[in-house]
Every structure is written in C-alpha cells, then in structure tokens.
Write an enzyme that holds these catalytic residues in place. Structure first.
Site, PDB file in Angstrom:
ATOM      1  CE  LYS A   6      -2.967   2.897   2.585  1.00  0.00           C
ATOM      2  NZ  LYS A   6      -3.155   3.139   3.843  1.00  0.00           N
ATOM      3  N   GLY A   8       0.298   4.501   1.290  1.00  0.00           N
ATOM      4  CA  GLY A   8      -0.902   5.321   2.203  1.00  0.00           C
ATOM      5  C   GLY A   8      -0.715   6.683   2.107  1.00  0.00           C
ATOM      6  CB  ALA A   9      -2.181   9.356   4.274  1.00  0.00           C
ATOM      7  CD  GLU A  10       1.638  11.082   7.754  1.00  0.00           C
ATOM      8  OE1 GLU A  10       2.944  10.910   7.955  1.00  0.00           O
ATOM      9  OE2 GLU A  10       1.142  11.978   7.914  1.00  0.00           O
ATOM     10  CB  ALA A  11       3.968   4.932   5.395  1.00  0.00           C
ATOM     11  CE  LYS A  12       8.127   2.180  -1.384  1.00  0.00           C
ATOM     12  NZ  LYS A  12       9.520   2.217  -1.970  1.00  0.00           N
ATOM     13  CG  ASP A 111      -5.096   7.007  12.557  1.00  0.00           C
ATOM     14  OD1 ASP A 111      -6.352   7.355  12.350  1.00  0.00           O
ATOM     15  OD2 ASP A 111      -4.277   6.751  11.495  1.00  0.00           O
TER      16      ASP A 111
HETATM   17  N1  LIG Z   1       2.226  -5.878   9.834  1.00  0.00           N
HETATM   18  C1  LIG Z   1       1.270  -5.671   8.787  1.00  0.00           C
HETATM   19  N2  LIG Z   1       0.839  -7.052   8.357  1.00  0.00           N
HETATM   20  C2  LIG Z   1      -0.044  -7.003   7.561  1.00  0.00           C
HETATM   21  N3  LIG Z   1      -0.935  -6.031   6.861  1.00  0.00           N
HETATM   22  C3  LIG Z   1      -0.107  -4.639   7.284  1.00  0.00           C
HETATM   23  C4  LIG Z   1       0.668  -4.713   8.237  1.00  0.00           C
HETATM   24  N4  LIG Z   1       1.238  -3.022   8.491  1.00  0.00           N
HETATM   25  C5  LIG Z   1       0.205  -2.724   7.526  1.00  0.00           C
HETATM   26  N5  LIG Z   1      -0.430  -3.591   6.946  1.00  0.00           N
HETATM   27  C6  LIG Z   1      -1.531  -3.063   5.807  1.00  0.00           C
HETATM   28  O1  LIG Z   1      -1.044  -1.890   5.057  1.00  0.00           O
HETATM   29  C7  LIG Z   1      -2.101  -0.954   5.479  1.00  0.00           C
HETATM   30  C8  LIG Z   1      -1.582   0.276   5.879  1.00  0.00           C
HETATM   31  O2  LIG Z   1      -0.719   0.286   6.915  1.00  0.00           O
HETATM   32  P1  LIG Z   1      -0.745   1.356   7.804  1.00  0.00           P
HETATM   33  O3  LIG Z   1      -1.920   1.430   8.610  1.00  0.00           O
HETATM   34  O4  LIG Z   1       0.299   0.998   9.072  1.00  0.00           O
HETATM   35  O5  LIG Z   1      -0.170   2.668   7.175  1.00  0.00           O
HETATM   36  P2  LIG Z   1      -0.903   3.969   6.772  1.00  0.00           P
HETATM   37  O6  LIG Z   1      -2.357   4.028   7.238  1.00  0.00           O
HETATM   38  O7  LIG Z   1      -0.414   4.436   5.302  1.00  0.00           O
HETATM   39  O8  LIG Z   1       0.286   4.676   7.866  1.00  0.00           O
HETATM   40  P3  LIG Z   1      -0.124   5.952   8.520  1.00  0.00           P
HETATM   41  O9  LIG Z   1      -1.250   6.272   9.131  1.00  0.00           O
HETATM   42  O10 LIG Z   1       1.245   5.692   9.506  1.00  0.00           O
HETATM   43  O11 LIG Z   1       0.503   7.138   7.145  1.00  0.00           O
HETATM   44  C9  LIG Z   1      -3.121  -1.450   6.756  1.00  0.00           C
HETATM   45  O12 LIG Z   1      -4.265  -1.043   6.604  1.00  0.00           O
HETATM   46  C10 LIG Z   1      -2.831  -3.000   6.672  1.00  0.00           C
HETATM   47  O13 LIG Z   1      -3.743  -3.387   5.609  1.00  0.00           O
HETATM   48 MG   LIG Z   2      -3.334   2.943   8.833  1.00  0.00          MG
END
Ligand SMILES: Nc1ncnc2c1ncn2[C@@H]1O[C@H](COP(=O)(O)OP(=O)(O)OP(=O)(O)O)[C@@H](O)[C@H]1O
Ligand SMILES: [Mg+2]
Length: 201
Positions: A6, A8-12, A111
């Site tokens: 994914k 995401g908004a903040e992370a890859k 969050d």
């Molecule tokens: N350890 C993990 N195992 C399986 N799936 C994961 C894991 N970490 C993240 N994911 C999947 O990736 C998606 C995005 O991850 P995460 O929520 O950590 O990032 P984000 O929402 O983009 O980050 P942030 O809110 O820090 O910007 C999660 O909703 C989940 O579906």
């Molecule tokens: Mg998230």
C-alpha cells in the site's frame, strides 16, 4: 518476493520475503525541516509503542528492525483481514477487551480506525501506532473510542449500534471504564451539562 502492499497517506508499505517494510515518505507540502522531524518522530514512536504493546501481552506485529536513517520499520506480516471486513459480535467484544488492555497499559493508539485493526485466526491485532503515545489520560482514551465508533458507523451504518455495544461490553474490563465512558458522553455532547441545558429548553 517483493510486493507493494500500500502507498498510504504517510507511508509506503511493501512485503519483502515475508516481512512488512513500512517507510515513511516525504510529503512535498510540508516544510522540509518539519517533514523530516515528523517522519522521524512517528517512525520511532511507532516502533517503540509496538514493542511496549507486545510487552503488555497485546497482539501486534513484532518489530524486526528499525532503520532510523531511512524512517523505515521492518515488522512481522499479519496475514489477516481488516476488522471492518470481518467484524461480528464476538470479535467486537474481543476488540473491546483488547482495547481495555491497551489503555490499561497506558498506551493511546491515536488513530483507531478499523483499517488499523487486523483480525487473524480470531485474534485482534492493532497496527499503525505512528500517532500514538504513552498516556493514562481519560480524555485521550475517550477520543480513541470515539474515532473507533465513527469508523464503524462509516463502514456499517445499519448495524453499527450493536457492534459498538459489544465493543463497550468488552471494554468494561478496563480499570478506567466508567470515567472513559462518562468523558465519551461529554465529547459526544450527551454529558450531564448538555442534558441540563436541554431540560431548560
Ligand atoms: N504488519 C502488517 N501485516 C499485515 N498488513 C499490514 C501490516 N502493516 C500494515 N498492513 C496493511 O497496510 C495498511 C496500511 O498500513 P498502516 O496503517 O501501517 O499505514 P498508513 O495508514 O499508510 O500509515 P500512517 O497512518 O502511519 O500514515 C494497513 O491498513 C494494512 O492493511
Ligand atoms: Mg493505517
């Protein structure tokens, strides 16, 4: 095998040899110094809260490595589903009791949307602690529950009520249950003060 999970908004996020690699990426709209310090802070925070939650017997991905220079966390892959896709009453109750454990360990998630909760083999896993903190604040605990409620209402508008009830039933095991619930009512405008105002109308 490398697979992009994914952006995401903040992370890859990607999956590399069975390990999740979460790299906080630069946001062009932020002032560079602020961007860099936010990414650093959230990455460290996420890794340290994951460790703390694990020590408190919660189910979270195990942190395998932390690359501070590249704002990257390497963690265990949880091969499950997002909570809102599989939720039912027993799982909701379990989510409530797991959240009670998290809050009783003085961890605020920060969050708590249903996409930051995974379910694997009927176990509840919390992920995405980048906005979390260590605190025993009743207000912050109530805000976590409020965010969760709103997220459930958005995904399940019809039967959110019964799921929220099950979550609260599970959460009643928390030592600060009464105080958090009272604060939640205040946050939602249903507290004592509001009732008094309504009575005078
Ligand atoms: N350890 C993990 N195992 C399986 N799936 C994961 C894991 N970490 C993240 N994911 C999947 O990736 C998606 C995005 O991850 P995460 O929520 O950590 O990032 P984000 O929402 O983009 O980050 P942030 O809110 O820090 O910007 C999660 O909703 C989940 O579906
Ligand atoms: Mg998230």
């Amino acid at each position: 095998m490398n697979k992009l999970l994914k952006v995401g908004a903040e992370a890859k996020l990607s999956l590399e040899d069975g390990i999740v690699v979460k790299e906080r990426i630069s946001k062009g709209y932020r002032i560079p110094e602020i961007d860099s310090s936010l990414r650093k802070k959230r990455t460290r925070r996420e890794a340290s809260l994951l460790d703390k939650a694990r020590r408190a017997q919660l189910k979270v991905p195990a942190v395998k490595d932390l690359d501070k220079d590249n704002n990257t966390i390497y963690m265990e892959f949880i091969d499950g589903e997002m909570f809102h896709k599989v939720m039912n009453s027993p799982l909701s109750k379990k989510l409530g009791s797991e959240l009670a454990k998290l809050h009783d360990a003085e961890i605020i998630h920060g969050d708590l949307t249903t996409s930051n909760i995974l379910v694997k083999a009927k176990d509840i896993y919390f992920i995405d602690f980048g906005l979390g903190e260590i605190s025993d604040s009743i207000e912050k605990k109530a805000v976590d529950i409020r965010v969760l409620k709103e997220s459930i209402k958005a995904s399940h508008p019809k039967d959110s009520g019964k799921h929220i009830e099950s979550i609260l039933e599970g959460y009643s095991s928390s030592r600060s249950f009464d105080a958090v619930l009272e604060r939640l009512e205040t946050l939602e405008g249903r507290g004592r003060y509001k009732k008094k105002v309504n009575k005078n109308k």
